[in-house]
Scaffold this motif. Structure first.
Motif, short mmCIF file in Angstrom:
data_model
loop_
_atom_site.label_atom_id
_atom_site.label_comp_id
_atom_site.label_asym_id
_atom_site.label_seq_id
_atom_site.Cartn_x
_atom_site.Cartn_y
_atom_site.Cartn_z
N GLU A 16 -3.30 -32.13 20.75
CA GLU A 16 -1.29 -32.18 21.72
C GLU A 16 -1.58 -31.17 22.90
N GLY A 17 -2.45 -29.88 22.54
CA GLY A 17 -1.70 -28.88 23.85
C GLY A 17 -3.05 -29.14 24.56
N GLN A 18 -4.26 -29.99 24.52
CA GLN A 18 -4.90 -30.23 25.71
C GLN A 18 -3.94 -31.14 26.53
N SER A 24 -2.54 -30.82 16.14
CA SER A 24 -2.46 -29.11 17.15
C SER A 24 -2.84 -29.05 18.91
N TYR A 25 -4.31 -28.93 18.49
CA TYR A 25 -5.08 -28.12 19.59
C TYR A 25 -5.11 -29.64 20.90
N GLN A 53 -0.90 -31.47 26.38
CA GLN A 53 0.37 -30.91 26.96
C GLN A 53 0.17 -30.44 28.50
N GLY A 54 -1.36 -29.10 28.13
CA GLY A 54 -1.92 -28.22 29.49
C GLY A 54 -2.14 -28.98 30.21
#
Ligand code: FES
Ligand code: FES
Lengths: 160, 745
Positions: free
Chosen positions: B640-642, B637-638, B644-645
């Motif tokens: 992916e978060g990187q 999740s983190y 996406q951000g």
């Protein structure tokens, strides 16, 4: 300058504080009230990090004067969980990693909660437009939007 | 393609250790704390882009009731300009002049003096009472102006080719011979590009709270990407010993490279020292925009030559990057990364560091690399068009792979770049139909990644749980990855592992959170510390059972005899061994400090779909997929978060974000209203495909993931806009007025 005495309710508790007439609600929350969960990202109403509700209406606390709380009901992130039971939005944000640095998170949660109270079944577009006042630089909003929609679905299910 | 493992926690979407604090508002960021007796600091800033400071009179400010201290450049340690004093990538000669203007003010917003007073309002009022005698000088903001023969020179001592110049440095990487290379080429495309400075845009403004005792014992509470960097820079700039400073990392509300240097800490420390009171300083958003970051604006020219079959034979890149008022633009990233995804026999990549009268640039996510990639990946798109090739096929034909020698030095080990291209080619996204005024673009990116110094301590609590301390601020969820790894190694539930960020007095030196290095580096020291702890646990069990430690294995959170010949014993759990610790040799814990190596470069390929509103000139991103070789996704999740951000930052850079200057040389859009970062309704969902080619040099296969996601975005969107409109843009941002102009003209 003489300070003003304000009597209000914050997160369901009766509260009193002294403030300068020019102080914002955000100043009062973070200062005399010690409620630092609301953050200041811009002080101009453009980032949403300071979001609170005033009588159930979503507002930027940086754009509201502290004296305006007199006789009204304020809700902040500190009042979102019940004891050690997180609000479903808080729980979903955690489970779905809808936060990275976390500075926008209080404001996002307050704004999302305000949305779901008004509209328990928002479309993706409605979530996106509602949260357009809450900047997040870390997540790209993807996981936040998903978390809000999933929470809404869960809450509808439990309500049935 | 994705690695199948039997891991229990590595690769799981666990709940981060600091999560509940952050969703309940309990987490303490830099501006959230107070100290008894605290006063407020404010900075007086230059209104001029370029001015000699003839004198500063602070007497009226000092006389104002409530004012407790005033500091100017006299109070900051001077590093003479003739010798460089490097601290990491920062030169203290520039840092001491950046935190407080010394001989000259070099940009509007440059600190001139700072005041501490009993309230923020009094401190701000006192700043207005400071009288500064400026000799206003001519100035330049843009690269072209700074390079003119008669341009005002910012620093007399900066020389280029023997003459005072605003070019502060040149860097090149080279491989083969481009003259020969271009002779072999059958198709050559050469184009020039420009980008504007963009700000990192973290939502949390810089803030700190500092107290200095009469014996110099100093406590700093601040948000940064490195408490050790804060300690070292503050020590250098104030003269206080590092050992007297305790820098405590507050939670950090975004950084993206912008919080890898100090702005307020040395000023607050001197104000606290002079006043004897703790001093708190918080920047306004306007101060953040005027006087911190951003990353460079640029102009570049890229020339690529290929054979008709698509084999690229030569490449030449020239990149001019704005450094702001002091040398130090990220030319290394632009020169080193831009051609790095490709196997090209003849490459020359040159970078020029240009100073001008704007705030000193700071790192921003893969510093320099997105600027280089923007030019290179757009030229590749044109090349593909000229060769009538699919743009992904062109990249695949020339893709770097294991054994490729990059122009900037390394020979790649097993890398996953080809896999990202194949995943893009095979994705549903790449095959989906497009409508009218819609276009699709692709682009790739490379970042070096980094290792470096890291420290960890793993302690077993008396009740058999675990506390891990590392030295890197957690900026995007790294604690979650560390908890997964430690729990995996110990064979216990991840909820039994707490992960803390130590302050400079409680954990060994650890370098910055930056460069996509934190999970790579910290998981190595956490792994080694945990292995030491496991060794101790096995020894303790062996002693209890009176067998050889080698005959004890650690599995599922307990010591077991390796085989029946070692003896028949009931397993001893972590909790049981922890309970026996006082009588069995004492506390159980281990720490490791290391200069970590083996960080391998990271690669990504992006697909962007846009739709252009031809009436209004608005470009909307309607679909986006970021594909990246992430090594091993310890916490998907983190990761992916990187991705996406990074993509959303790139969309801002491509379409809207820029520093706009007025005729006085001042930033005209220093707030979130006019500096338009993407909001929720500007973006689509951002799809990610994580390719996992484990890093062979890391115990868990980790590669840095945070920088790559920004690199390909501007070119992917540019290429998509080209397809949608049939017209190409050679500068960013592609904001509505510019798009309209191109459509109409
Ligand atoms: S601080 Fe109130 S909207 Fe940004
Ligand atoms: S999580 Fe960092 S700004 Fe939203």
């Amino acid at each position: 300058m003489a300070k003003v005495h304000v009597t209000t309710s914050i997160n369901g508790e009766p509260m009193e504080y002294l403030c300068e007439p020019s102080d914002t609600m955000l100043d009062a929350l973070r200062g005399p009230l010690g409620l630092t969960g609301s953050k200041e990202g811009c002080a101009s109403g453009d980032c949403g990090a300071c979001s609170i509700t005033l009588d159930d209406r979503l507002v930027c606390s940086c754009l509201m004067l502290a004296v305006e709380a007199e006789g009204h009901e304020i809700r902040t992130i500190e009042g979102m969980a019940h004891g050690d039971k997180l609000h479903p939005l808080q729980q979903k944000f955690l489970e779905s990693a809808a936060l990275q640095c976390g500075i926008c998170t209080s404001g996002m949660l307050i704004a999302s909660d305000a949305l779901l109270r008004k509209n328990p079944n928002p479309s993706e577009e409605q979530v996106r437009f509602w949260l357009a006042g809450n900047l997040c630089r870390c997540t790209g909003y993807d996981k936040i939007v998903r978390a809000v929609m999933e929470t809404a679905a869960d809450m509808r299910e439990t309500a049935q | 393609m994705n690695v199948v493992t039997n891991n229990k926690w590595i690769g799981q979407r666990t709940i981060r250790p600091d999560g509940v604090d952050k969703v309940t508002g309990r987490a303490a960021f830099a501006a959230d704390t107070t100290m008894p007796g605290m006063i407020w600091g404010k900075v007086l800033r230059s209104p001029h882009p370029h001015a000699r400071i003839k004198s500063i009179d602070t007497s009226k400010a000092e006389a104002l009731p409530g004012v407790k201290a005033v500091v100017t450049a006299k109070d900051i340690v001077d590093f003479p300009v003739d010798k460089s004093v490097m601290l990491g990538i920062q030169d203290m000669r520039w840092m001491c002049r950046n935190v407080m203007a010394r001989e000259k003010a070099l940009f509007p917003g440059h600190p001139i003096a700072a005041v501490a007073a009993t309230s923020e309002a009094i401190a701000a009022h006192a700043c207005e009472l400071i009288e500064v005698d400026y000799e206003v000088l001519p100035w330049s903001i843009e690269i072209d102006d700074a390079l003119k023969p008669d341009a005002p020179i910012l620093h007399d001592f900066v020389k280029f080719e023997g003459k005072p110049s605003n070019i502060a440095g040149r860097l090149e990487v080279k491989k083969g011979d481009i003259v020969k290379g271009f002779e072999e080429a059958e198709v050559v495309i050469e184009r020039s590009f420009a980008t504007r400075p963009v700000h990192q845009g973290y939502i949390e403004p810089h803030a700190c709270l500092i107290s200095v005792a009469a014996d110099n014992k100093t406590t700093i509470w601040s948000s940064s990407q490195g408490q050790f960097m804060v300690r070292a820079m503050t020590a250098h700039l104030t003269g206080i010993n590092q050992s007297d400073i305790r820098a405590i990392p507050a939670e950090i509300g975004g950084g993206f490279g912008g919080k890898t240097i100090v702005y307020l800490e040395p000023l607050a420390a001197m104000l606290a020292k002079k006043s004897g009171r703790p001093v708190k300083m918080v920047m306004t958003r306007e101060e953040v925009m005027r006087a911190t970051g951003p990353t460079s604006g640029s102009k570049s020219t890229v020339k690529i030559g290929a054979k008709r079959d698509g084999t690229i034979v030569a490449a030449h890149g020239i990149f001019y990057l704005q450094a702001g008022a002091f040398p130090g633009s990220p030319i290394r990233g632009a020169v080193g990364c831009s051609f790095a995804p490709y196997d090209i026999p003849h490459v020359l990549s040159e970078g020029f560091d240009v100073v001008s009268n704007r705030s000193k640039v700071a790192a921003y996510r893969a510093p320099g690399a997105p600027i280089g990639a923007y030019a290179v990946e757009c030229v590749l798109d044109e090349l593909a068009e000229a060769l009538k090739m699919d743009p992904l096929a062109l990249r695949l034909k020339n893709a770097a792979k294991e054994g490729t020698k990059a122009a900037h030095g390394p020979v790649y080990p097993r890398i996953g770049y080809v896999e990202t291209l194949e995943a893009a080619r095979d994705s549903d996204h790449y095959k989906a139909p497009l409508g009218k005024f819609q276009g699709r673009g692709v682009a790739s990116g490379y970042w070096f990644n980094a290792g470096g110094e890291s420290s960890a301590q793993v302690n077993i609590t008396e009740d058999g749980n675990v506390v891990v301390t590392t030295g890197h601020p957690d900026i995007g969820g790294s604690r979650a990855g560390i908890a997964n790894i430690c729990a995996e190694l110990l064979g216990i539930d991840y909820r039994r592992v707490s992960v803390l960020i130590g302050d400079t007095a409680t954990i060994g030196f650890s370098n910055l959170t930056g460069g996509s290095r934190v999970l790579f580096a910290s998981s190595i020291v956490v792994t080694q510390s945990t292995e030491k702890v496991i060794h101790t646990l096995r020894e303790r069990a062996a002693k209890i059972w009176d067998i050889d430690p080698e005959a004890v294995k650690w599995e599922n959170g307990a010591a077991h005899p390796v085989s029946p010949n070692a003896g028949q014993f009931e397993p001893l759990t972590l909790a049981e061994l922890a309970e026996k610790a006082p009588s069995m040799g004492g506390p159980i814990g281990a720490g490791v400090q290391l200069n970590t190596v083996g960080a391998e470069g990271g690669f990504g390929t992006h697909i962007a779909d846009v739709e252009v509103d031809v009436e209004l000139g608005i470009v909307r991103v309607i679909r986006y997929t970021a594909i990246q070789d992430v090594g091993r996704a310890v916490h998907p999740s983190y990761v992916e978060g990187q991705l996406q951000g990074g993509v959303s930052q790139g969309i801002g850079w491509a379409l809207n974000e820029e520093y706009i200057y007025n005729k006085q040389g001042k930033v005209d859009n220093p707030g979130f209203l006019d500096y338009r970062m993407p909001v929720c309704s500007d973006l689509p969902m951002i799809d990610t495909i994580m390719v996992e080619v484990p890093n062979p040099k890391h115990p868990q296969g980790v590669k840095g993931v945070g920088e790559v996601p920004l690199i390909p975005v501007m070119s992917a969107i540019s290429n998509a806009v080209h397809q949608a409109l049939g017209k190409r843009f050679y500068s960013l941002p592609m904001s509505p007025p510019k798009v309209l102009e191109v459509i109409e003209g």
